[in-house]
Write a protein that holds these residues in place. Structure first.
Motif, PDB file in Angstrom:
ATOM      1  N   ARG B  91       0.851  -1.176   0.000  1.00 17.86           N
ATOM      2  CA  ARG B  91       0.000   0.000   0.000  1.00 17.86           C
ATOM      3  C   ARG B  91       0.895   1.238   0.000  1.00 17.86           C
ATOM      4  O   ARG B  91       1.593   1.523   0.937  1.00 17.86           O
ATOM      5  CB  ARG B  91      -0.892   0.004   1.241  1.00 17.86           C
ATOM      6  CG  ARG B  91      -2.227   0.692   1.048  1.00 17.86           C
ATOM      7  CD  ARG B  91      -2.100   2.154   1.021  1.00 17.86           C
ATOM      8  NE  ARG B  91      -1.851   2.688   2.361  1.00 17.86           N
ATOM      9  CZ  ARG B  91      -1.363   3.886   2.583  1.00 17.86           C
ATOM     10  NH1 ARG B  91      -1.063   4.675   1.579  1.00 17.86           N
ATOM     11  NH2 ARG B  91      -1.175   4.302   3.813  1.00 17.86           N
ATOM     12  N   GLY B  95      -3.373   9.477   1.889  1.00 17.71           N
ATOM     13  CA  GLY B  95      -4.250  10.606   1.702  1.00 17.71           C
ATOM     14  C   GLY B  95      -5.251  10.349   0.596  1.00 17.71           C
ATOM     15  O   GLY B  95      -6.005   9.396   0.639  1.00 17.71           O
ATOM     16  N   SER B  96      -5.205  11.161  -0.422  1.00 18.83           N
ATOM     17  CA  SER B  96      -6.226  11.051  -1.459  1.00 18.83           C
ATOM     18  C   SER B  96      -5.933   9.972  -2.487  1.00 18.83           C
ATOM     19  O   SER B  96      -6.774   9.694  -3.327  1.00 18.83           O
ATOM     20  CB  SER B  96      -6.367  12.388  -2.180  1.00 18.83           C
ATOM     21  OG  SER B  96      -5.157  12.713  -2.841  1.00 18.83           O
ATOM     22  N   ASN B  97      -4.769   9.343  -2.470  1.00 25.45           N
ATOM     23  CA  ASN B  97      -4.442   8.335  -3.479  1.00 25.45           C
ATOM     24  C   ASN B  97      -4.363   6.938  -2.890  1.00 25.45           C
ATOM     25  O   ASN B  97      -3.516   6.143  -3.257  1.00 25.45           O
ATOM     26  CB  ASN B  97      -3.110   8.676  -4.157  1.00 25.45           C
ATOM     27  CG  ASN B  97      -3.249   9.883  -5.041  1.00 25.45           C
ATOM     28  OD1 ASN B  97      -4.255  10.042  -5.714  1.00 25.45           O
ATOM     29  ND2 ASN B  97      -2.258  10.741  -5.009  1.00 25.45           N
ATOM     30  N   TYR B  98      -5.238   6.658  -1.975  1.00 23.72           N
ATOM     31  CA  TYR B  98      -5.195   5.367  -1.314  1.00 23.72           C
ATOM     32  C   TYR B  98      -5.987   4.336  -2.099  1.00 23.72           C
ATOM     33  O   TYR B  98      -7.109   4.574  -2.498  1.00 23.72           O
ATOM     34  CB  TYR B  98      -5.805   5.488   0.085  1.00 23.72           C
ATOM     35  CG  TYR B  98      -5.826   4.195   0.844  1.00 23.72           C
ATOM     36  CD1 TYR B  98      -6.871   3.291   0.687  1.00 23.72           C
ATOM     37  CD2 TYR B  98      -4.797   3.859   1.694  1.00 23.72           C
ATOM     38  CE1 TYR B  98      -6.892   2.101   1.369  1.00 23.72           C
ATOM     39  CE2 TYR B  98      -4.809   2.663   2.394  1.00 23.72           C
ATOM     40  CZ  TYR B  98      -5.858   1.794   2.228  1.00 23.72           C
ATOM     41  OH  TYR B  98      -5.871   0.600   2.910  1.00 23.72           O
ATOM     42  N   LYS B  99      -5.415   3.183  -2.320  1.00 26.10           N
ATOM     43  CA  LYS B  99      -6.165   2.046  -2.828  1.00 26.10           C
ATOM     44  C   LYS B  99      -5.374   0.796  -2.526  1.00 26.10           C
ATOM     45  O   LYS B  99      -4.165   0.852  -2.303  1.00 26.10           O
ATOM     46  CB  LYS B  99      -6.425   2.157  -4.326  1.00 26.10           C
ATOM     47  CG  LYS B  99      -5.182   2.039  -5.196  1.00 26.10           C
ATOM     48  CD  LYS B  99      -5.568   2.033  -6.671  1.00 26.10           C
ATOM     49  CE  LYS B  99      -4.347   1.883  -7.549  1.00 26.10           C
ATOM     50  NZ  LYS B  99      -4.713   1.829  -8.987  1.00 26.10           N
ATOM     51  N   LEU B 100      -6.064  -0.323  -2.491  1.00 23.24           N
ATOM     52  CA  LEU B 100      -5.423  -1.621  -2.308  1.00 23.24           C
ATOM     53  C   LEU B 100      -5.408  -2.346  -3.641  1.00 23.24           C
ATOM     54  O   LEU B 100      -6.434  -2.436  -4.304  1.00 23.24           O
ATOM     55  CB  LEU B 100      -6.184  -2.456  -1.277  1.00 23.24           C
ATOM     56  CG  LEU B 100      -6.188  -1.941   0.160  1.00 23.24           C
ATOM     57  CD1 LEU B 100      -7.035  -2.855   1.038  1.00 23.24           C
ATOM     58  CD2 LEU B 100      -4.781  -1.831   0.708  1.00 23.24           C
TER      59      LEU B 100
END
Lengths: 114, 112
Positions: B91, B95-100
């Motif tokens: 990961r 912040g705003s660019n979170y993804k799994l």
């Protein structure tokens, strides 16, 4: 606290129709993400919403859209359904302020397109 | 996104320790290593995560190699309820660019 809830749990639609799925995050969680799971492609990220704004988007066509409401509940919409849209749609919420980035997943909505 | 490599499947006996390996040779310095598992007919469930140091919680332990190019999830005493698909995920960002980004995972079978 209650977990992430998704409704409906199961859905059957026909090609060309549209569908709306709903997700209620854990109380206090303002971030909601959506994932699609299929046997062939596995788990794929669709998009994330935070404070009613889409923050990140996966590689899916524009037929897939979503929104988030002021109470953090989220909906996902798929228009002009195709057979390949049959999948388990998972919603996950997280508390962006807790420092762990843990995502909590709901049980999913099983969509079958005939 | 940096990739992870896991064995497709592993088998264990009940009440024995299980070591689930994960290779992530292209990991960047700011990538966290997350583990989730998915039990049959359920959504994924968070197990553990770490950055550089080994981590323990009530569910499992995470051992991270010194060069961070690999890690191992350790279940100290496997139970039948631990039978699931285990995903090792890097990961990055925040912040705003979170993804799994999920890979195929390891299907763990626990024999009674």
């Amino acid at each position: 606290k209650a977990g992430v809830t998704q409704t409906p749990r199961y859905l059957i639609k026909t090609r060309g129709q549209q569908v709306t799925l709903s997700c209620s995050p854990i109380s206090g969680h303002r971030s909601v993400s959506w994932y699609q799971q299929t046997p062939g492609q596995g788990l794929q990220f669709l998009f994330e919403y935070f404070s009613e704004t889409q923050r990140n988007k996966g590689n899916f066509p524009g037929r897939f859209s979503g929104r988030q409401f002021s109470n953090s509940r989220s909906e996902m919409n798929v228009s002009t359904l195709e057979l390949g849209d049959s999948a388990l749609y998972l919603c996950a919420s997280r508390d962006r302020g807790d420092g762990t980035d843990t995502q909590y997943f709901g049980p999913g909505t099983r969509l079958t397109v005939l | 996104d940096a990739k992870t490599t896991q064995p497709n499947s592993m088998e264990s006996n009940e009440e024995e320790p299980v070591h689930l390996p994960c290779n992530h040779s292209t990991i960047s310095g700011t990538d966290y290593i997350h583990w989730y598992r998915q039990l049959p007919s359920q959504g994924p469930e968070y197990v553990i995560h770490g950055l550089t140091s080994n981590v323990n919680n009530r569910m499992a332990s995470l051992a991270i190699a010194e060069d961070r190019k690999s890690s191992t999830l350790i279940l100290h005493r496997a139970t039948l309820r631990d039978a699931a698909v285990y995903y090792c995920i890097l990961r990055g960002g925040g912040g705003s660019n979170y993804k799994l980004t999920f890979g195929k995972g390891t299907l763990l079978t626990v024999n009674p």
